[in-house]
Design an enzyme around this catalytic site. Structure first.
Site, short mmCIF file in Angstrom:
data_model
loop_
_atom_site.label_atom_id
_atom_site.label_comp_id
_atom_site.label_asym_id
_atom_site.label_seq_id
_atom_site.Cartn_x
_atom_site.Cartn_y
_atom_site.Cartn_z
N LYS A 187 -0.96 -0.67 -14.18
CA LYS A 187 -1.71 0.13 -15.13
C LYS A 187 -1.69 1.60 -14.70
O LYS A 187 -1.54 1.84 -13.52
CB LYS A 187 -3.15 -0.36 -15.24
CG LYS A 187 -3.94 -0.28 -13.90
CD LYS A 187 -5.38 -0.03 -14.10
CE LYS A 187 -5.75 1.39 -13.86
NZ LYS A 187 -6.15 1.74 -12.50
N HIS A 227 -9.61 -1.82 -17.02
CA HIS A 227 -10.47 -2.88 -16.47
C HIS A 227 -11.68 -3.19 -17.37
O HIS A 227 -12.00 -4.35 -17.61
CB HIS A 227 -10.97 -2.50 -15.08
CG HIS A 227 -9.87 -2.13 -14.12
ND1 HIS A 227 -8.74 -2.89 -13.98
CD2 HIS A 227 -9.73 -1.09 -13.27
CE1 HIS A 227 -7.95 -2.33 -13.06
NE2 HIS A 227 -8.53 -1.24 -12.63
N LYS A 236 -16.75 8.16 -10.14
CA LYS A 236 -16.43 8.25 -8.71
C LYS A 236 -17.45 9.15 -8.03
O LYS A 236 -18.12 9.95 -8.68
CB LYS A 236 -15.03 8.82 -8.53
CG LYS A 236 -13.93 7.82 -8.90
CD LYS A 236 -12.61 8.14 -8.23
CE LYS A 236 -11.51 7.19 -8.64
NZ LYS A 236 -11.56 5.89 -7.96
N GLU A 288 -18.49 3.96 -8.35
CA GLU A 288 -17.87 3.93 -7.02
C GLU A 288 -18.47 5.05 -6.17
O GLU A 288 -18.76 6.14 -6.68
CB GLU A 288 -16.36 4.16 -7.13
CG GLU A 288 -15.65 3.09 -7.91
CD GLU A 288 -14.14 3.28 -7.88
OE1 GLU A 288 -13.55 3.02 -6.83
OE2 GLU A 288 -13.58 3.72 -8.89
N1 LIG Z 1 -3.28 3.13 -5.60
C1 LIG Z 1 -4.16 2.36 -6.23
O1 LIG Z 1 -5.29 2.11 -5.77
C2 LIG Z 1 -3.81 1.77 -7.56
C3 LIG Z 1 -2.63 2.14 -8.20
N2 LIG Z 1 -2.32 1.57 -9.40
C4 LIG Z 1 -1.08 1.92 -10.08
O2 LIG Z 1 0.04 1.67 -9.25
C5 LIG Z 1 1.09 2.59 -9.49
C6 LIG Z 1 1.47 3.27 -8.19
O3 LIG Z 1 0.35 3.95 -7.70
P1 LIG Z 1 0.24 4.50 -6.21
O4 LIG Z 1 0.86 3.56 -5.26
O5 LIG Z 1 -1.16 4.89 -6.03
O6 LIG Z 1 1.13 5.81 -6.30
P2 LIG Z 1 1.90 6.53 -5.08
O7 LIG Z 1 2.26 7.88 -5.58
O8 LIG Z 1 1.12 6.42 -3.83
O9 LIG Z 1 3.21 5.65 -4.91
C7 LIG Z 1 4.29 5.67 -5.82
C8 LIG Z 1 5.58 5.60 -5.02
O10 LIG Z 1 6.65 5.63 -5.95
C9 LIG Z 1 7.65 6.50 -5.42
N3 LIG Z 1 8.51 7.07 -6.45
C10 LIG Z 1 8.24 8.08 -7.31
N4 LIG Z 1 9.30 8.35 -8.07
C11 LIG Z 1 10.29 7.50 -7.67
C12 LIG Z 1 11.64 7.31 -8.06
N5 LIG Z 1 12.20 8.05 -9.03
N6 LIG Z 1 12.35 6.36 -7.46
C13 LIG Z 1 11.81 5.59 -6.48
N7 LIG Z 1 10.53 5.74 -6.05
C14 LIG Z 1 9.79 6.68 -6.64
C15 LIG Z 1 6.85 7.59 -4.76
O11 LIG Z 1 7.68 8.31 -3.88
P3 LIG Z 1 7.44 9.90 -3.70
O12 LIG Z 1 6.24 10.02 -2.88
O13 LIG Z 1 8.71 10.35 -3.07
O14 LIG Z 1 7.27 10.47 -5.09
C16 LIG Z 1 5.76 6.80 -4.08
O15 LIG Z 1 6.11 6.37 -2.80
C17 LIG Z 1 0.55 3.54 -10.55
O16 LIG Z 1 0.95 3.10 -11.82
C18 LIG Z 1 -0.97 3.40 -10.42
O17 LIG Z 1 -1.63 3.71 -11.61
C19 LIG Z 1 -3.12 0.62 -9.98
C20 LIG Z 1 -4.28 0.22 -9.38
C21 LIG Z 1 -4.75 0.80 -8.14
O1 LIG Z 2 -7.50 0.36 -10.59
C1 LIG Z 2 -8.31 0.98 -9.94
O2 LIG Z 2 -9.32 0.30 -9.39
C2 LIG Z 2 -10.06 0.85 -8.30
C3 LIG Z 2 -11.34 0.02 -8.21
O3 LIG Z 2 -10.98 -1.29 -7.96
P1 LIG Z 2 -11.85 -2.17 -6.96
O4 LIG Z 2 -11.05 -3.40 -6.75
O5 LIG Z 2 -12.05 -1.35 -5.71
O6 LIG Z 2 -13.14 -2.42 -7.66
C4 LIG Z 2 -10.35 2.31 -8.50
O7 LIG Z 2 -10.92 2.85 -7.32
C5 LIG Z 2 -9.06 3.05 -8.79
O8 LIG Z 2 -9.35 4.41 -9.07
C6 LIG Z 2 -8.36 2.43 -9.96
O9 LIG Z 2 -7.06 3.01 -10.09
#
Ligand SMILES: NC(=O)C1=CN([C@@H]2O[C@H](COP(=O)(O)OP(=O)(O)OC[C@H]3O[C@@H](n4cnc5c(N)ncnc54)[C@H](OP(=O)(O)O)[C@@H]3O)[C@@H](O)[C@H]2O)C=CC1
Ligand SMILES: O=C1O[C@H](COP(=O)(O)O)[C@@H](O)[C@H](O)[C@H]1O
Length: 478
Positions: A159, A251, A350, A227
């Site tokens: 998402k 969510h 948040k 949060e």
């Molecule tokens: N983190 C969380 O708590 C949550 C995240 N999500 C979802 O998960 C997804 C990822 O989030 P998150 O992990 O936080 O994001 P991050 O930015 O931490 O991680 C994304 C990764 O993808 C890499 N990336 C970007 N562009 C490319 C490319 N062209 N080819 C290969 N790799 C690439 C980035 O590398 P680089 O740094 O080099 O750009 C980075 O390592 C999003 O859709 C987010 O909404 C959902 C719920 C919770």
């Molecule tokens: O997807 C997300 O969820 C977390 C909250 O999830 P929880 O499991 O800790 O309740 C939220 O902090 C984050 O911003 C959002 O991307």
């Protein structure tokens, strides 16, 4: 075998081609290809979820391939996997084997050749997990649509799915050109949470509860995600999303769907998804009036416990010109015979004073109270807690002392935790090929439709952007 560039010398799972029986590479092997493997989601949630799953359940031979833009070696990736597994004390033969055999491939997924080589590295049943920024996911899917993927490939999409209704629709068309809908898993990790899953049993296995969950008996419902954490270094994603898209569009609306849908005839994927879709189609912003029925705010500097937080606009990576909200509240109506007229307040914020994640159902007062009874002013409430997992009832009861004065009592039952963390549950369904608790494509589009009037009003500044100090109870709180 892995080299620095994607697939120049593609990795093979340990044991493949060795003829050594049931190790990775033999019949029945599956590959989990994690794109965005070096990111926050993978480290904090996805890999720990996988570790929990491998410890608790039999998943068969699994070849884990991580891929990202970073110049990592297999050993660096192996270390990341094993550190993430350690956070959930993952152990046992399956977990050890996945760590031992996992591989890392550097790739830019917006490059067709890199993608092709990544696919060549996969073996057996392939699952591609897009742990990428949403725009990158969309570009990679566009390329994959031309390249094609192995038969039976499962796609796991994080998402937010798309960035608005039209882009979600486009992405739906794209992914369903690649694989059938039942091989697309749109993840909402709240659907992997014990209490959220238990809402099905709570609602449909209890005549006493189910018969009062309607507009005849309920005056309002609050679904709250407060949060105490702030941005936590996630500006790159969050500053473009904000609280409305991050929590409510996803969510909160999924929780609402499970809480308000009619009983499906079975808990099979199709029946359950149909029931959720029907109720989401019936849901809209209250009076379609974003000015009266939405609220947005962002935090200013403040203290939460021992922690001092800077103002949101001073957090690293935030662009103040975007005017991103860290708190969002909307009121929606569920226009079905069961719920018409009951306001559902959805709220997420948040940097608030305390963590509070729950759905609270507030009941109407008694139809008639005999004269002489006192102390019943507070309405009955049912609380469904997501963190911690619990179900609670607050109601009025004759207690000790004056029998004509009632006391407030609470009954509480834990409703979890389950044996798997939410991402473990998500991965169990994906690797088991069961899309029951994923978000179907039409639901993702409905969710964007429901919040669209709010987003438009906020974009046009028709709703004030309020402020609240970090560590407070939110905007307008005393
Ligand atoms: N983190 C969380 O708590 C949550 C995240 N999500 C979802 O998960 C997804 C990822 O989030 P998150 O992990 O936080 O994001 P991050 O930015 O931490 O991680 C994304 C990764 O993808 C890499 N990336 C970007 N562009 C490319 C490319 N062209 N080819 C290969 N790799 C690439 C980035 O590398 P680089 O740094 O080099 O750009 C980075 O390592 C999003 O859709 C987010 O909404 C959902 C719920 C919770
Ligand atoms: O997807 C997300 O969820 C977390 C909250 O999830 P929880 O499991 O800790 O309740 C939220 O902090 C984050 O911003 C959002 O991307």
């Amino acid at each position: 075998m892995a080299r620095d560039r994607a697939g120049e010398n593609v990795p093979t799972p340990s044991g493949s081609g060795s003829g050594e029986g049931a190790g990775p590479g033999s019949a029945g092997t599956s590959t989990l290809l994690v794109l965005g493997a070096c990111g926050d989601l993978a480290a904090r949630l996805l890999l720990p979820g996988l570790g929990g799953l491998l410890t608790q359940r039999e998943v068969g031979d699994l070849f884990l391939v991580g891929s990202d833009t970073a110049e990592w070696s297999d050993d660096q990736w192996r270390q990341r996997v094993s550190e993430s597994f350690a956070t959930v004390s993952a152990n046992g033969k399956q977990a050890d084997e996945v760590v031992r055999s996992c591989r890392y491939l550097r790739a830019d997924v917006t490059d067709e050749d890199h993608l092709r080589r990544l696919l060549d590295a996969c073996t057996g049943q392939v699952t591609i997990y897009f742990a990428l920024p949403p725009a990158v996911t969309a570009r990679a899917c566009g390329l994959l649509a031309d390249l094609g993927v192995p038969e039976d490939t499962r796609l796991v999409m994080e998402k937010p799915f798309g960035t608005d209704g039209p882009s979600a629709h486009e992405l739906n068309e794209l992914v369903t050109r690649l694989v059938p809908e039942n091989q697309v898993y749109r993840v909402d990790h709240y659907l992997g949470m014990s209490t959220v899953l238990n809402m099905l049993g709570m609602r449909f296995a209890n005549r006493m509860l189910e018969s009062v969950l309607d507009a005849e008996n309920v005056s309002s419902v609050d679904i709250v995600f407060d949060e105490s954490l702030g941005l936590e270094g996630r500006a790159g994603y969050y500053d473009g999303a904000g609280a409305l898209v991050d929590m409510i569009q996803s969510h909160a609306l999924q929780v609402l769907a499970l809480l308000t849908m009619e009983a499906p005839s079975t808990l099979g994927a199709e029946d359950l998804q149909d029931a959720k879709s029907r109720v989401l189609r019936a849901t809209s912003l209250w009076d379609e009036d974003p000015v009266r029925y939405s609220r947005r705010a962002r935090y200013t500097a403040g203290t939460i416990g021992e922690r001092r937080l800077p103002a949101y606009v001073d957090e690293e990576g935030v662009d103040p010109a975007r005017r991103t909200e860290t708190f969002a509240e909307v009121v929606v109506a569920v226009n079905t015979w069961r719920w018409a007229g009951v306001p559902f307040r959805l709220r997420a914020g948040k940097a608030l004073s305390a963590l509070r994640k729950e759905a609270v159902i507030t009941f109407k007062g008694p139809r008639w109270v005999p004269e002489g009874l006192a102390g019943y002013e507070q309405p009955d409430r049912m609380r469904i807690g997501f963190d911690p997992d619990l179900v609670g009832l607050d109601f009025n009861l004759n207690g000790p002392g004056d029998p004509f004065t009632v006391d407030r009592v609470s009954l509480e039952s834990p409703s979890g935790p389950g044996d798997l963390p939410p991402y473990g549950e998500v991965l169990a369904e994906v690797l088991g090929g069961d899309p029951t608790m994923s978000v179907r494509g039409d639901q993702a589009e409905q969710a964007w439709r429901i919040v669209a009037p709010v987003r438009a009003a906020w974009r046009d500044d028709r709703v004030e952007l309020e402020e609240y100090p970090a560590g407070s109870d939110g905007p307008g709180a005393p």
